[in-house]
Write a protein that holds these residues in place. Structure first.
Motif, PDB file in Angstrom:
ATOM      1  N   LYS A 173      48.548  21.809  31.351  1.00  0.00           N
ATOM      2  CA  LYS A 173      48.417  23.211  30.927  1.00  0.00           C
ATOM      3  C   LYS A 173      48.227  24.119  32.137  1.00  0.00           C
ATOM      4  N   GLU A 174      48.956  25.228  32.172  1.00  0.00           N
ATOM      5  CA  GLU A 174      48.818  26.189  33.255  1.00  0.00           C
ATOM      6  C   GLU A 174      47.443  26.847  33.208  1.00  0.00           C
ATOM      7  N   GLU A 175      46.944  27.246  34.359  1.00  0.00           N
ATOM      8  CA  GLU A 175      45.595  27.802  34.452  1.00  0.00           C
ATOM      9  C   GLU A 175      45.433  29.101  33.673  1.00  0.00           C
ATOM     10  N   ASN A 176      46.492  29.879  33.535  1.00  0.00           N
ATOM     11  CA  ASN A 176      46.383  31.180  32.872  1.00  0.00           C
ATOM     12  C   ASN A 176      46.552  31.090  31.350  1.00  0.00           C
ATOM     13  N   LYS A 177      46.594  29.861  30.825  1.00  0.00           N
ATOM     14  CA  LYS A 177      46.757  29.680  29.386  1.00  0.00           C
ATOM     15  C   LYS A 177      45.481  29.149  28.745  1.00  0.00           C
ATOM     16  N   LEU A 178      45.273  29.576  27.501  1.00  0.00           N
ATOM     17  CA  LEU A 178      44.203  29.007  26.691  1.00  0.00           C
ATOM     18  C   LEU A 178      44.772  27.898  25.822  1.00  0.00           C
ATOM     19  N   CYS A 179      43.914  27.013  25.363  1.00  0.00           N
ATOM     20  CA  CYS A 179      44.264  26.092  24.294  1.00  0.00           C
ATOM     21  C   CYS A 179      43.481  26.567  23.066  1.00  0.00           C
ATOM     22  N   VAL A 180      44.188  27.204  22.133  1.00  0.00           N
ATOM     23  CA  VAL A 180      43.548  27.784  20.947  1.00  0.00           C
ATOM     24  C   VAL A 180      43.646  26.774  19.804  1.00  0.00           C
ATOM     25  N   ILE A 181      42.505  26.355  19.287  1.00  0.00           N
ATOM     26  CA  ILE A 181      42.455  25.342  18.231  1.00  0.00           C
ATOM     27  C   ILE A 181      41.998  26.004  16.928  1.00  0.00           C
ATOM     28  N   LEU A 182      42.822  25.918  15.906  1.00  0.00           N
ATOM     29  CA  LEU A 182      42.539  26.541  14.615  1.00  0.00           C
ATOM     30  C   LEU A 182      42.288  25.438  13.588  1.00  0.00           C
ATOM     31  N   ILE A 183      41.096  25.398  13.021  1.00  0.00           N
ATOM     32  CA  ILE A 183      40.730  24.326  12.086  1.00  0.00           C
ATOM     33  C   ILE A 183      40.401  24.923  10.721  1.00  0.00           C
ATOM     34  N   ASP A 184      41.262  24.665   9.750  1.00  0.00           N
ATOM     35  CA  ASP A 184      41.037  25.158   8.394  1.00  0.00           C
ATOM     36  C   ASP A 184      40.171  24.162   7.613  1.00  0.00           C
ATOM     37  N   GLU A 185      39.438  24.688   6.626  1.00  0.00           N
ATOM     38  CA  GLU A 185      38.560  23.867   5.777  1.00  0.00           C
ATOM     39  C   GLU A 185      37.592  23.031   6.613  1.00  0.00           C
ATOM     40  N   ALA A 186      37.064  23.654   7.650  1.00  0.00           N
ATOM     41  CA  ALA A 186      36.174  22.934   8.571  1.00  0.00           C
ATOM     42  C   ALA A 186      34.842  22.567   7.943  1.00  0.00           C
ATOM     43  N   ASP A 187      34.551  23.086   6.740  1.00  0.00           N
ATOM     44  CA  ASP A 187      33.328  22.689   6.048  1.00  0.00           C
ATOM     45  C   ASP A 187      33.347  21.200   5.685  1.00  0.00           C
ATOM     46  N   GLN A 188      34.565  20.588   5.708  1.00  0.00           N
ATOM     47  CA  GLN A 188      34.668  19.157   5.418  1.00  0.00           C
ATOM     48  C   GLN A 188      33.958  18.312   6.461  1.00  0.00           C
ATOM     49  N   PHE A 189      33.646  18.903   7.620  1.00  0.00           N
ATOM     50  CA  PHE A 189      32.919  18.176   8.665  1.00  0.00           C
ATOM     51  C   PHE A 189      31.412  18.127   8.387  1.00  0.00           C
ATOM     52  N   ALA A 190      30.954  18.869   7.373  1.00  0.00           N
ATOM     53  CA  ALA A 190      29.522  18.955   7.109  1.00  0.00           C
ATOM     54  C   ALA A 190      29.031  17.781   6.265  1.00  0.00           C
ATOM     55  N   LYS A 191      29.188  16.583   6.792  1.00  0.00           N
ATOM     56  CA  LYS A 191      28.673  15.391   6.122  1.00  0.00           C
ATOM     57  C   LYS A 191      28.260  14.367   7.177  1.00  0.00           C
ATOM     58  N   ARG A 192      27.370  13.505   6.783  1.00  0.00           N
ATOM     59  CA  ARG A 192      26.780  12.561   7.736  1.00  0.00           C
ATOM     60  C   ARG A 192      27.823  11.704   8.442  1.00  0.00           C
ATOM     61  N   SER A 193      28.895  11.381   7.741  1.00  0.00           N
ATOM     62  CA  SER A 193      29.926  10.541   8.349  1.00  0.00           C
ATOM     63  C   SER A 193      30.608  11.249   9.520  1.00  0.00           C
ATOM     64  N   CYS A 194      30.439  12.569   9.625  1.00  0.00           N
ATOM     65  CA  CYS A 194      31.073  13.331  10.707  1.00  0.00           C
ATOM     66  C   CYS A 194      30.097  13.671  11.832  1.00  0.00           C
ATOM     67  N   LEU A 195      28.913  13.082  11.801  1.00  0.00           N
ATOM     68  CA  LEU A 195      27.926  13.393  12.830  1.00  0.00           C
ATOM     69  C   LEU A 195      28.472  13.131  14.229  1.00  0.00           C
ATOM     70  N   GLY A 196      29.152  11.999  14.406  1.00  0.00           N
ATOM     71  CA  GLY A 196      29.726  11.679  15.722  1.00  0.00           C
ATOM     72  C   GLY A 196      30.720  12.723  16.167  1.00  0.00           C
ATOM     73  N   LEU A 197      31.523  13.222  15.236  1.00  0.00           N
ATOM     74  CA  LEU A 197      32.511  14.241  15.559  1.00  0.00           C
ATOM     75  C   LEU A 197      31.829  15.541  15.978  1.00  0.00           C
ATOM     76  N   LEU A 198      30.794  15.943  15.234  1.00  0.00           N
ATOM     77  CA  LEU A 198      30.087  17.180  15.574  1.00  0.00           C
ATOM     78  C   LEU A 198      29.383  17.057  16.920  1.00  0.00           C
ATOM     79  N   GLN A 199      28.862  15.884  17.218  1.00  0.00           N
ATOM     80  CA  GLN A 199      28.247  15.679  18.529  1.00  0.00           C
ATOM     81  C   GLN A 199      29.292  15.771  19.639  1.00  0.00           C
ATOM     82  N   PHE A 200      30.494  15.257  19.344  1.00  0.00           N
ATOM     83  CA  PHE A 200      31.585  15.389  20.307  1.00  0.00           C
ATOM     84  C   PHE A 200      31.949  16.866  20.491  1.00  0.00           C
ATOM     85  N   PHE A 201      32.017  17.609  19.380  1.00  0.00           N
ATOM     86  CA  PHE A 201      32.322  19.041  19.446  1.00  0.00           C
ATOM     87  C   PHE A 201      31.348  19.767  20.366  1.00  0.00           C
TER      88      PHE A 201
END
Length: 408
Positions: A173-201
């Motif tokens: 990726k070029e330095e003058n560019k952003l990486c824009v990440i769009l996550i729909d229905e992200a409330d699905q991450f609000a469960k214990r099984s996603c704890l590792g993912l949220l910690q990674f975030f």
């Protein structure tokens, strides 16, 4: 003998004559995503301004991840889609994801796949000339990702996935560019099984040149924080999506009608003014409800062979879809409150705490507490008759819970 294929063909065929009677070329009320076509997009000036400020600041090093929150059908996905194309116009990398991945490893794989497929390849499916010097490594990663399934081979462990992602973000990726990440229905991450993912975030969302927008219901950030408290400081911006104003709701319907009306149609044809008022009043400023109701009303108009969609057809459309103020109230209540409301309907719409306690097998204290809460919200009324206090359903709740047969 009835030919079922012929029957379905004939029954589902809408004649041009019927459509012309409604002064329409096609049914204009489609729920298909905007996909860069903004002619049907209305309002949201303040929300778009907030998003523009966030994107503009991120381009100059001040990255602040954001949550776009609002009730179901309010237009969060449309906002994300507009943001996708706006970011593309700035020549940033953009990835659209849905929160269906439940582990950090699966999320990383989907993220990398989206980065390469949507940003490094040209429209014809070949690697863009801008990235040819990295071609061997990119193709190698892409092939590995293309063969991905839920059971990723052990030779592609998470550590290697993270290294490959860092390579894409830091080397390709070029330095003058952003990486824009769009996550729909992200409330699905609000469960214990996603704890590792949220910690990674928590660490991932702190990286330079990565701007993330998470979309979900009003309680999404609070729910994510309950699972991983540290995630809150990684989402400093919260953009609330309120219902459309009446003027915006009228504009939403008008734009779609004008796009499909035949020559000579006027105003809101084929809708009467009363039907438009009814739809806007009952749909509570939720775009998806407005569009669904209008679409169902057009279908009923065609089926009934009318030349105008009046308020009765609008009411029938909402009844078919279960859209009304009463249904919205029921959706807002807790399960315990809903049980009490339905018990009141069984008793004719008005009852005392003692009567409800007998039906529901619950203490008068518990029932009384719930009734007080529902009363404070304005969904029921109360009046005293001697020593008794009667609670009565609002008209909106009676309309959806008590039929004419029940009354008679």
């Amino acid at each position: 003998m009835l030919d079922p294929i012929e029957f379905i063909h004939n029954a589902s065929s809408i004649s041009k004559k019927s459509m012309n009677r409604l002064k329409l070329k096609t049914n204009p009320f489609s729920e298909k995503p905007i996909r860069g076509n903004t002619k049907f997009f209305v309002g949201r000036t303040s929300e778009l301004s907030e998003i523009a400020d966030i994107l503009g600041a991120a381009q100059y090093g001040s990255v602040a991840n954001a949550a776009i929150v609002g009730t179901k059908g309010i237009g969060k996905s449309s906002i994300l889609n507009i943001l996708y194309y706006a970011s593309k116009r700035h020549n940033h990398w953009v990835v659209e994801l849905e929160a269906s991945q439940i582990t950090a490893r699966q999320f990383l794989i989907q993220l990398m796949y989206g980065i390469i497929k949507d940003n490094l390849f040209s429209v014809d499916g070949t690697l863009s000339s801008d990235y040819m010097k990295h071609s061997q490594k990119i193709i190698e990663i892409y092939k590995r990702l293309s063969n991905y399934s839920d059971k990723t081979p052990v030779h592609y462990p998470r550590e290697k996935i993270e290294r490959d992602l860092k390579y894409l973000l830091n080397e390709v990726k070029e330095e003058n560019k952003l990486c824009v990440i769009l996550i729909d229905e992200a409330d699905q991450f609000a469960k214990r099984s996603c704890l590792g993912l949220l910690q990674f975030f928590h660490s991932f969302l702190y990286e330079d040149d990565i701007l993330t927008f998470l979309a979900g219901p009003p309680t999404m950030v609070e729910d994510l924080t309950k699972i991983s408290p540290a995630i809150r400081d990684r989402i400093p911006k919260i953009i609330n999506m309120p219902p459309l104003t009446k003027e915006e709701a009228y504009d939403l319907i008008k734009r779609r009608l004008e796009d499909s009306q035949i020559t000579g149609a006027k105003g809101y044809q084929p809708f009467s003014e009363q039907s438009i008022e009814k739809i806007i009043e009952e749909c509570d400023g939720i775009p998806r409800r407005i569009i669904m109701t209008c679409s169902e009303a057009v279908s009923l108009g065609l089926k009934n062979g009318v030349d105008e969609i009046d308020d009765e057809i609008a009411r029938n459309a909402m009844k078919n879809l279960g859209i009304s103020v009463g249904h919205q109230i029921l959706n807002h209540l807790t399960p315990a409150q809903s049980k009490i409301i339905k018990a009141m309907a069984e008793l004719g719409g008005s009852s005392t705490v003692t009567e409800l306690s007998g039906i529901l097998n619950n203490s008068t204290g518990t029932i009384g507490t719930h009734l007080s809460d529902i009363y404070e919200m304005g969904y029921i009324y109360k009046e005293r008759d001697g020593y008794n206090v009667y609670y009565t359903l609002s008209k909106e709740l009676k309309d959806v819970l008590i039929t004419k047969e029940d009354i008679s």
